[in-house]
Write a protein that holds these residues in place. Sequence first.
Motif, PDB file in Angstrom:
ATOM      1  N   UNK A  29       0.845  -1.204   0.000  1.00 38.78           N
ATOM      2  CA  UNK A  29       0.000   0.000   0.000  1.00 38.78           C
ATOM      3  C   UNK A  29       0.877   1.250   0.000  1.00 38.78           C
ATOM      4  N   UNK A  30       1.944   1.236   0.802  1.00 34.02           N
ATOM      5  CA  UNK A  30       2.853   2.378   0.824  1.00 34.02           C
ATOM      6  C   UNK A  30       3.479   2.603  -0.548  1.00 34.02           C
ATOM      7  N   UNK A  31       3.855   1.502  -1.224  1.00 33.37           N
ATOM      8  CA  UNK A  31       4.436   1.614  -2.565  1.00 33.37           C
ATOM      9  C   UNK A  31       3.426   2.218  -3.536  1.00 33.37           C
ATOM     10  N   UNK A  32       2.145   1.840  -3.395  1.00 33.87           N
ATOM     11  CA  UNK A  32       1.116   2.406  -4.260  1.00 33.87           C
ATOM     12  C   UNK A  32       0.960   3.907  -4.008  1.00 33.87           C
ATOM     13  N   UNK A  33       0.954   4.312  -2.731  1.00 31.96           N
ATOM     14  CA  UNK A  33       0.846   5.732  -2.399  1.00 31.96           C
ATOM     15  C   UNK A  33       2.044   6.511  -2.934  1.00 31.96           C
ATOM     16  N   UNK A  34       3.224   5.909  -2.859  1.00 29.42           N
ATOM     17  CA  UNK A  34       4.424   6.552  -3.378  1.00 29.42           C
ATOM     18  C   UNK A  34       4.322   6.756  -4.888  1.00 29.42           C
ATOM     19  N   UNK A  35       3.781   5.757  -5.591  1.00 28.92           N
ATOM     20  CA  UNK A  35       3.636   5.870  -7.043  1.00 28.92           C
ATOM     21  C   UNK A  35       2.597   6.925  -7.418  1.00 28.92           C
ATOM     22  N   UNK A  36       1.555   7.069  -6.581  1.00 30.57           N
ATOM     23  CA  UNK A  36       0.584   8.143  -6.801  1.00 30.57           C
ATOM     24  C   UNK A  36       1.261   9.504  -6.578  1.00 30.57           C
ATOM     25  N   UNK A  37       2.046   9.594  -5.483  1.00 27.74           N
ATOM     26  CA  UNK A  37       2.752  10.838  -5.167  1.00 27.74           C
ATOM     27  C   UNK A  37       3.726  11.220  -6.278  1.00 27.74           C
ATOM     28  N   UNK A  38       4.431  10.208  -6.834  1.00 25.45           N
ATOM     29  CA  UNK A  38       5.415  10.464  -7.896  1.00 25.45           C
ATOM     30  C   UNK A  38       4.762  10.568  -9.282  1.00 25.45           C
ATOM     31  N   UNK A  39       3.428  10.453  -9.312  1.00 26.61           N
ATOM     32  CA  UNK A  39       2.642  10.534 -10.546  1.00 26.61           C
ATOM     33  C   UNK A  39       2.978   9.413 -11.528  1.00 26.61           C
TER      34      UNK A  39
END
Length: 262
Positions: A29-39
């Motif tokens: 989940x953290x990796x998914x949030x990071x990918x959203x943050x990094x667009x």
Amino acid sequence: KFSRTHLHQVQGALTIVGLDGVTQFTEAVEAMLDEIEQQKLVADESSISLAQRALATIGHYLDDLVNGQANQPLRLLSLYREVQAARGVKSASATDLFFPDLTARPPRRESPARNIPSSAFQHILRQERARFQRGLLMWLRAPKERRGVAEMLAAVKSIEDTQDAASARAFWWVTAGLLTALAEGAFPEETDVKRLCARIDLQIRRLIEGSKNVAERLLRDALYFVASADSSSTAVRQVQGIYQLQTIIPSAETSAPAPEEA
């Protein structure tokens, strides 16, 4: 970023208390949030909704633990696969969330290990690897024929018999349980078992090369299949009992409670 930062703190706490399966879910989940943050992942309604469901489910799962429910991370499997699929990860395996107690040891053997001279040890291992490979090839060519599985099982039992220490025996004893279940046709889907058998062959090669170390993931994968086997065999039931596998296989999945209507 705010959400990811706080989730990272949660992940650290989960790691400290040894909740490995939930930690693995939280990392995804953290990796998914990071990918959203990094667009790298589009922050559309679908991905945001998935992230919110995942976060709520983590909280709900931990509440269940506090209230005395068993720690069964496989209850998170469906949502874990959703999260990984959203990230483009296709190989989200059930064993990513499967963490039995690997310190368990097989029961004391009835007779001591064979006293094999070091000069003959390598010869026996090579002989048994050839036997295992022969059986694997027979089974791959004719999956409904179980003679090949019987050959693999005999080879693994012979290898186990060469190991003195319980820690060194453990993997081969578990593998014997796995192959016993396979010989019974106790797995509804055998594709992944075929891949696992190829990895067992590589482990025999490593043993021949002098390494008795077994990767934790390989042992966990073998135990997962034994846990899921619909078998009445004494050998299979014994592995399930020693590693308490039935206590970590859930009967239902965890999901966040639906929001109350206003």
